[in-house]
Design a protein around this motif. Structure first.
Motif, PDB file in Angstrom:
ATOM      1  N   ALA A 118      -2.461   3.378  -2.030  1.00  0.00           N
ATOM      2  CA  ALA A 118      -2.359   4.493  -2.972  1.00  0.00           C
ATOM      3  C   ALA A 118      -3.451   5.522  -2.728  1.00  0.00           C
ATOM      4  O   ALA A 118      -3.208   6.742  -2.811  1.00  0.00           O
ATOM      5  N   VAL A 119      -4.660   5.067  -2.426  1.00  0.00           N
ATOM      6  CA  VAL A 119      -5.754   6.004  -2.166  1.00  0.00           C
ATOM      7  C   VAL A 119      -5.545   6.709  -0.825  1.00  0.00           C
ATOM      8  O   VAL A 119      -5.754   7.930  -0.712  1.00  0.00           O
ATOM      9  N   ILE A 120      -5.127   5.974   0.200  1.00  0.00           N
ATOM     10  CA  ILE A 120      -4.847   6.608   1.494  1.00  0.00           C
ATOM     11  C   ILE A 120      -3.812   7.716   1.328  1.00  0.00           C
ATOM     12  O   ILE A 120      -3.968   8.835   1.830  1.00  0.00           O
ATOM     13  N   ASP A 121      -2.768   7.401   0.591  1.00  0.00           N
ATOM     14  CA  ASP A 121      -1.688   8.376   0.425  1.00  0.00           C
ATOM     15  C   ASP A 121      -2.105   9.563  -0.434  1.00  0.00           C
ATOM     16  O   ASP A 121      -1.477  10.628  -0.380  1.00  0.00           O
ATOM     17  N   SER A 122      -3.154   9.393  -1.221  1.00  0.00           N
ATOM     18  CA  SER A 122      -3.623  10.495  -2.072  1.00  0.00           C
ATOM     19  C   SER A 122      -4.518  11.468  -1.326  1.00  0.00           C
ATOM     20  O   SER A 122      -4.782  12.572  -1.813  1.00  0.00           O
ATOM     21  N   VAL A 123      -5.015  11.066  -0.157  1.00  0.00           N
ATOM     22  CA  VAL A 123      -5.885  11.943   0.630  1.00  0.00           C
ATOM     23  C   VAL A 123      -5.012  13.012   1.266  1.00  0.00           C
ATOM     24  O   VAL A 123      -4.126  12.704   2.067  1.00  0.00           O
ATOM     25  N   GLY A 124      -5.235  14.260   0.918  1.00  0.00           N
ATOM     26  CA  GLY A 124      -4.377  15.340   1.371  1.00  0.00           C
ATOM     27  C   GLY A 124      -4.517  15.617   2.849  1.00  0.00           C
ATOM     28  O   GLY A 124      -5.403  15.117   3.538  1.00  0.00           O
ATOM     29  N   ALA A 125      -3.616  16.448   3.329  1.00  0.00           N
ATOM     30  CA  ALA A 125      -3.651  16.838   4.737  1.00  0.00           C
ATOM     31  C   ALA A 125      -4.915  17.639   5.011  1.00  0.00           C
ATOM     32  O   ALA A 125      -5.435  18.344   4.164  1.00  0.00           O
ATOM     33  N   GLY A 126      -5.423  17.529   6.229  1.00  0.00           N
ATOM     34  CA  GLY A 126      -6.636  18.234   6.605  1.00  0.00           C
ATOM     35  C   GLY A 126      -7.222  17.610   7.845  1.00  0.00           C
ATOM     36  O   GLY A 126      -6.739  16.590   8.331  1.00  0.00           O
ATOM     37  N   PRO A 127      -8.265  18.200   8.405  1.00  0.00           N
ATOM     38  CA  PRO A 127      -8.825  17.691   9.659  1.00  0.00           C
ATOM     39  C   PRO A 127      -9.232  16.223   9.582  1.00  0.00           C
ATOM     40  O   PRO A 127      -9.051  15.481  10.531  1.00  0.00           O
ATOM     41  N   GLY A 128      -9.808  15.816   8.436  1.00  0.00           N
ATOM     42  CA  GLY A 128     -10.239  14.431   8.327  1.00  0.00           C
ATOM     43  C   GLY A 128      -9.129  13.511   7.909  1.00  0.00           C
ATOM     44  O   GLY A 128      -9.200  12.299   8.120  1.00  0.00           O
ATOM     45  N   ALA A 129      -8.092  14.043   7.288  1.00  0.00           N
ATOM     46  CA  ALA A 129      -7.015  13.203   6.787  1.00  0.00           C
ATOM     47  C   ALA A 129      -5.903  13.021   7.800  1.00  0.00           C
ATOM     48  O   ALA A 129      -5.137  12.075   7.714  1.00  0.00           O
ATOM     49  N   ASP A 130      -5.798  13.937   8.744  1.00  0.00           N
ATOM     50  CA  ASP A 130      -4.701  13.897   9.702  1.00  0.00           C
ATOM     51  C   ASP A 130      -4.992  12.872  10.791  1.00  0.00           C
ATOM     52  O   ASP A 130      -5.416  13.211  11.895  1.00  0.00           O
ATOM     53  N   GLY A 131      -4.767  11.612  10.453  1.00  0.00           N
ATOM     54  CA  GLY A 131      -5.005  10.550  11.421  1.00  0.00           C
ATOM     55  C   GLY A 131      -6.456  10.166  11.547  1.00  0.00           C
ATOM     56  O   GLY A 131      -6.811   9.413  12.446  1.00  0.00           O
ATOM     57  N   GLY A 132      -7.316  10.699  10.680  1.00  0.00           N
ATOM     58  CA  GLY A 132      -8.732  10.455  10.864  1.00  0.00           C
ATOM     59  C   GLY A 132      -9.445   9.806   9.705  1.00  0.00           C
ATOM     60  O   GLY A 132     -10.666   9.852   9.643  1.00  0.00           O
ATOM     61  N   ILE A 133      -8.718   9.231   8.753  1.00  0.00           N
ATOM     62  CA  ILE A 133      -9.383   8.559   7.640  1.00  0.00           C
ATOM     63  C   ILE A 133     -10.199   7.379   8.156  1.00  0.00           C
ATOM     64  O   ILE A 133      -9.739   6.614   9.008  1.00  0.00           O
ATOM     65  N   VAL A 134     -11.420   7.250   7.666  1.00  0.00           N
ATOM     66  CA  VAL A 134     -12.265   6.098   8.005  1.00  0.00           C
ATOM     67  C   VAL A 134     -12.232   5.136   6.825  1.00  0.00           C
ATOM     68  O   VAL A 134     -12.701   5.462   5.729  1.00  0.00           O
ATOM     69  N   LEU A 135     -11.642   3.966   7.041  1.00  0.00           N
ATOM     70  CA  LEU A 135     -11.574   2.932   6.014  1.00  0.00           C
ATOM     71  C   LEU A 135     -12.799   2.044   6.130  1.00  0.00           C
ATOM     72  O   LEU A 135     -13.054   1.468   7.198  1.00  0.00           O
ATOM     73  N   VAL A 136     -13.560   1.914   5.052  1.00  0.00           N
ATOM     74  CA  VAL A 136     -14.793   1.119   5.051  1.00  0.00           C
ATOM     75  C   VAL A 136     -14.621  -0.037   4.079  1.00  0.00           C
ATOM     76  O   VAL A 136     -14.299   0.169   2.905  1.00  0.00           O
ATOM     77  N   ALA A 137     -14.837  -1.240   4.571  1.00  0.00           N
ATOM     78  CA  ALA A 137     -14.647  -2.435   3.744  1.00  0.00           C
ATOM     79  C   ALA A 137     -15.901  -3.284   3.753  1.00  0.00           C
ATOM     80  O   ALA A 137     -16.548  -3.450   4.794  1.00  0.00           O
ATOM     81  N   HIS A 138     -16.223  -3.826   2.585  1.00  0.00           N
ATOM     82  CA  HIS A 138     -17.343  -4.770   2.475  1.00  0.00           C
ATOM     83  C   HIS A 138     -16.793  -6.141   2.128  1.00  0.00           C
ATOM     84  O   HIS A 138     -16.020  -6.290   1.171  1.00  0.00           O
ATOM     85  N   GLY A 139     -17.189  -7.157   2.888  1.00  0.00           N
ATOM     86  CA  GLY A 139     -16.808  -8.531   2.568  1.00  0.00           C
ATOM     87  C   GLY A 139     -15.310  -8.710   2.419  1.00  0.00           C
ATOM     88  O   GLY A 139     -14.517  -8.349   3.292  1.00  0.00           O
ATOM     89  N   TYR A 140     -14.894  -9.243   1.262  1.00  0.00           N
ATOM     90  CA  TYR A 140     -13.479  -9.483   0.992  1.00  0.00           C
ATOM     91  C   TYR A 140     -12.634  -8.230   1.180  1.00  0.00           C
ATOM     92  O   TYR A 140     -11.459  -8.297   1.581  1.00  0.00           O
ATOM     93  N   GLY A 141     -13.219  -7.051   0.920  1.00  0.00           N
ATOM     94  CA  GLY A 141     -12.476  -5.807   1.030  1.00  0.00           C
ATOM     95  C   GLY A 141     -11.831  -5.593   2.382  1.00  0.00           C
ATOM     96  O   GLY A 141     -10.895  -4.792   2.518  1.00  0.00           O
ATOM     97  N   THR A 142     -12.309  -6.301   3.405  1.00  0.00           N
ATOM     98  CA  THR A 142     -11.706  -6.191   4.734  1.00  0.00           C
ATOM     99  C   THR A 142     -10.234  -6.575   4.717  1.00  0.00           C
ATOM    100  O   THR A 142      -9.422  -5.992   5.449  1.00  0.00           O
ATOM    101  N   TYR A 143      -9.872  -7.537   3.876  1.00  0.00           N
ATOM    102  CA  TYR A 143      -8.491  -8.016   3.882  1.00  0.00           C
ATOM    103  C   TYR A 143      -7.509  -6.969   3.360  1.00  0.00           C
ATOM    104  O   TYR A 143      -6.516  -6.650   4.042  1.00  0.00           O
ATOM    105  N   PRO A 144      -7.724  -6.395   2.174  1.00  0.00           N
ATOM    106  CA  PRO A 144      -6.811  -5.315   1.775  1.00  0.00           C
ATOM    107  C   PRO A 144      -6.886  -4.095   2.692  1.00  0.00           C
ATOM    108  O   PRO A 144      -5.883  -3.409   2.905  1.00  0.00           O
ATOM    109  N   VAL A 145      -8.048  -3.819   3.270  1.00  0.00           N
ATOM    110  CA  VAL A 145      -8.163  -2.683   4.192  1.00  0.00           C
ATOM    111  C   VAL A 145      -7.316  -2.917   5.438  1.00  0.00           C
ATOM    112  O   VAL A 145      -6.580  -2.024   5.888  1.00  0.00           O
TER     113      VAL A 145
END
Length: 505
Positions: free
Chosen positions: A58-85
Motif C-alpha cells: 500500500a505504501v509503495i503504491d502510494s508513492v507517486g510518479a517521479g525520478p525516485g519513484a519510477d523504478g527507484g524506490i529504496v525499501l529499507v527493512a530492519h530485522g523482521y521487516g525484511t520478510y514483508p519487504v
C-alpha cells in the motif's frame, strides 16, 4: 529525489525511524514509513505475514510518479521487516531500485520469519503455542531489560531505550509462522546489507563464511549485493541515526563493499601464511590431532592450539592444516615444545559441547604421549574458540600451566543466540586462581568482540586472576595472518615467550 520506504522490525513501529528519517529528509530524500497491522494500535487478530506484505504494498503504491519513484524506490527493512519487504518487492519489482536489510539475514522462499528468531528454545515455544492456540495469538514485547534477547542494545541512549519499551507492541504470532512466498522476481534486485558489528556480525565475518563455501552465504558474493558495517548494536536507527541515514544514502547511490567470491586470486584469510617464517619440523597425525615435534630429548611441554569457529562441516583443508595453526605449532616446536593442532566439531552455535569434548579428548591424547611431559601443558584458544576456555578456567587442573587466547570471543555475541551456559569465560574466570592467562588483544577488533574481551578482563581483575595482556594496536582480527608487520610479528613472539616461560619456569 530518492524515495525511501522504511519498515521496522518486531514489536516496533514507524516511531523508531524518526531521527533517521529527519536526516534523510534534510538531505533531500523522500521518506515514507510503514505502519504494520497489529503493531500500530490496530487489532492483531488473524494478522499474518501476508497482512504485512499488503501494508508495505500500500505504501509503495502510494508513492507517486517521479525520478525516485519510477523504478527507484529504496525499501529499507530492519530485522523482521525484511520478510514483508521481500514479499512486497517480489510483487512490485519494477518499482524497486534497491532493498536495504538492516542487521538481518536474507529471507528465503517457503521459510517463515520464525527462522530468524535467535533463540532456539523460543522458536520451539512459539511453534508449540501455535499448535495449541492457533496462529492468532500475540508474542508479548520485551521488558526494558530483556531487549538484549533480541539483539544488542549497544549504543542506545537510556531515554531512547525507555521510549522503545514504552511504545513496544505485541507481535502477532501469525507474522512469524506464515512462510514467505516469492516468485523469484525479487532476486533480480540490488540488495545492501547493513551489518551491526556490536551485535555480532560484520563484513569480515560474512566474508569468512563465504570463503568456507557456506552454500547459504556464497550467493552474497554476487554483483548485486553490497554491504556496510556500523559500529553499534541491533537498533542503529536509535543508536546511530545520522550514520545510518548516511549509509542509506550511499546505498541508494550504489556504494558499498562487495564480497570476494570463492576461488578468487587472493587466498582467503584462513589460508594465508603465518606472519613468522618458522622451520619445518616433523609432524605426526593421530586421528583428529597433529603433533609437531621438537628436535629435543626427553618429555617436553606441549602447547595445544584450539581453532575458532564456527567452521562448517566439510571445509577443506580442515583447521589443523591451516597455515596459521600449523605456523603456531611449528613455532612452538622450534622453541622446544610439542605443538599440537586439532580439529573439533564447532560447526554451529549448538556445537560448543561437542567441541569441548573434542578438546578434552585431544588433551588426554597429548598427555598420554611418552614424548610429552603430562604436567606441563598450555592451551591456546583463537577467536570463537575462546568460549571453550571456560571449562579450563572454572577448575584449572594442576598440569595446566598457562591458558592463552588470541583475539578471542569471551562472552557469547548477541546475534549468536543462546549458547550453553557452561561456555561463559567471563564467569568461569572466578575460578582461575593463579593460572597464568595470556590475552592477545587487537586494536582494530570488531566492537562486539572487543567488548567481550573487556568484560572478561574486568572480571579477571575483580577475581584477582593473573592476566597478561599483549596489545597489537594496529592489528585486525586474525592479525597473525592478515597484518604482515613487525608489530604483528613481535606480538606473536611476546605471546609465545610468555606461554613457554610459564611452561618451563
Amino acid at each position: 529525489m530518492t524515495e525511501f520506504v522504511l519498515v521496522a522490525g518486531m514489536f516496533t513501529g514507524a516511531h523508531v525511524w524518526e531521527e533517521t528519517a529527519a536526516h534523510l529528509v534534510s538531505a533531500g530524500a523522500g521518506v515514507h514509513t510503514v505502519n504494520l497491522a497489529g503493531l500500530d494500535g490496530r487489532p492483531g487478530d488473524a494478522v499474518g505475514l501476508e497482512t504485512h506484505i499488503e501494508d508495505v504494498l500500500a505504501v509503495i503504491d502510494s508513492v507517486g510518479a517521479g525520478p525516485g519513484a519510477d523504478g527507484g524506490i529504496v525499501l529499507v527493512a530492519h530485522g523482521y521487516g525484511t520478510y514483508p519487504v521481500l514479499g512486497a518487492a517480489d510483487r512490485r519489482a519494477e518499482r524497486i531500485g534497491r532493498i536495504v536489510c538492516v542487521d538481518t539475514g536474507p529471507g528465503q522462499d517457503g521459510v517463515p520469519a520464525l527462522a530468524n528468531v535467535p533463540d532456539p528454545a523460543l522458536r520451539e515455544e512459539l511453534v508449540a503455542r501455535a499448535g495449541a492456540e492457533g496462529a492468532g495469538g500475540d508474542l508479548d514485547p520485551p521488558a526494558r531489560d530483556a531487549w538484549q534477547r533480541w539483539g544488542s542494545t549497544a549504543g542506545i541512549p537510556e531515554a531512547a531505550l525507555d521510549r522503545l519499551t514504552g511504545l513496544a507492541s505485541p507481535q502477532p504470532l501469525g507474522t512469524l509462522l506464515q512462510p514467505l512466498r516469492l516468485t523469484g522476481a525479487v532476486g533480480a534486485l540490488p540488495v545492501t546489507g547493513v551489518l551491526c558489528d556490536a551485535n555480532g556480525s560484520s563484513i569480515a565475518m560474512v566474508q569468512q563464511r563465504v570463503d568456507f563455501g557456506d552454500p547459504a552465504l556464497v550467493p552474497l558474493a554476487g554483483p548485486l549485493v553490497s554491504f556496510f558495517d556500523l559500529p553499534t548494536g541491533h537498533w542503529p536507527m536509535l543508536s546511530l541515526p545520522a550514520e545510518l541515514a548516511d549509509v542509506l544514502l550511499r546505498a541508494a547511490a550504489g556504494e558499498g563493499h562487495h564480497l570476494v567470491p570463492p576461488g578468487s586470486a587472493e587466498p582467503p584469510t584462513h589460508l594465508r601464511p603465518f606472519v613468522l617464517d618458522v622451520p619445518q619440523l616433523p609432524s605426526e597425525r593421530h586421528g583428529n590431532v597433529d603433533l609437531c615435534l621438537p628436535d629435543a630429548d626427553g618429555p617436553r611441554p606441549a602447547v595445544v592450539f584450539v581453532h575458532g569457529g564456527p567452521v562448517p562441516a566439510g571445509v577443506e583443508p580442515t583447521p589443523r592444516d591451516w597455515p596459521l595453526l600449523q605456523g603456531y605449532a611449528r613455532y612452538a616446536a622450534s622453541e622446544g615444545a610439542v605443538g599440537v593442532t586439532l580439529d573439533h566439531r564447532l560447526h554451529d552455535m549448538a556445537g560448543y559441547p561437542r567441541a569441548a569434548a573434542d578438546v578434552a579428548a585431544a588433551v588426554e591424547l597429548v598427555r598420554a604421549d611418552p614424548r610429552v611431559d603430562p604436567d606441563r601443558i598450555a592451551l591456546w584458544f583463537f577467536s570463537g574458540g575462546g568460549l571453550l576456555a571456560a571449562h579450563w578456567l572454572r577448575e584449572p587442573p594442576a598440569w595446566l600451566r598457562c591458558l592463552a587466547a588470541s583475539y578471542p570471543v569471551l562472552v557469547p555475541l548477541p546475534a549468536w543466540g543462546p549458547v550453553d551456559a557452561r561456555f561463559r569465560p567471563e564467569e568461569a574466570v572466578a575460578g582461575a586462581g593463579t593460572l597464568p592467562l595470556v590475552i592477545t588483544r587487537v586494536g582494530r577488533e570488531m566492537p562486539g568482540i572487543a567488548a567481550t574481551v573487556e568484560e572478561f578482563l574486568t572480571a579477571a581483575t575483580k577475581y584477582g586472576a593473573d592476566a597478561e595482556v599483549i596489545d597489537v594496536p594496529n592489528g585486525r582480527h586474525t592479525f597473525d595472518a592478515l597484518d604482515r608487520t613487525e608489530e604483528s610479528r613481535e606480538a606473536v613472539r611476546r605471546a609465545m615467550r610468555s606461554v613457554l616461560g610459564h611452561l618451563t619456569g
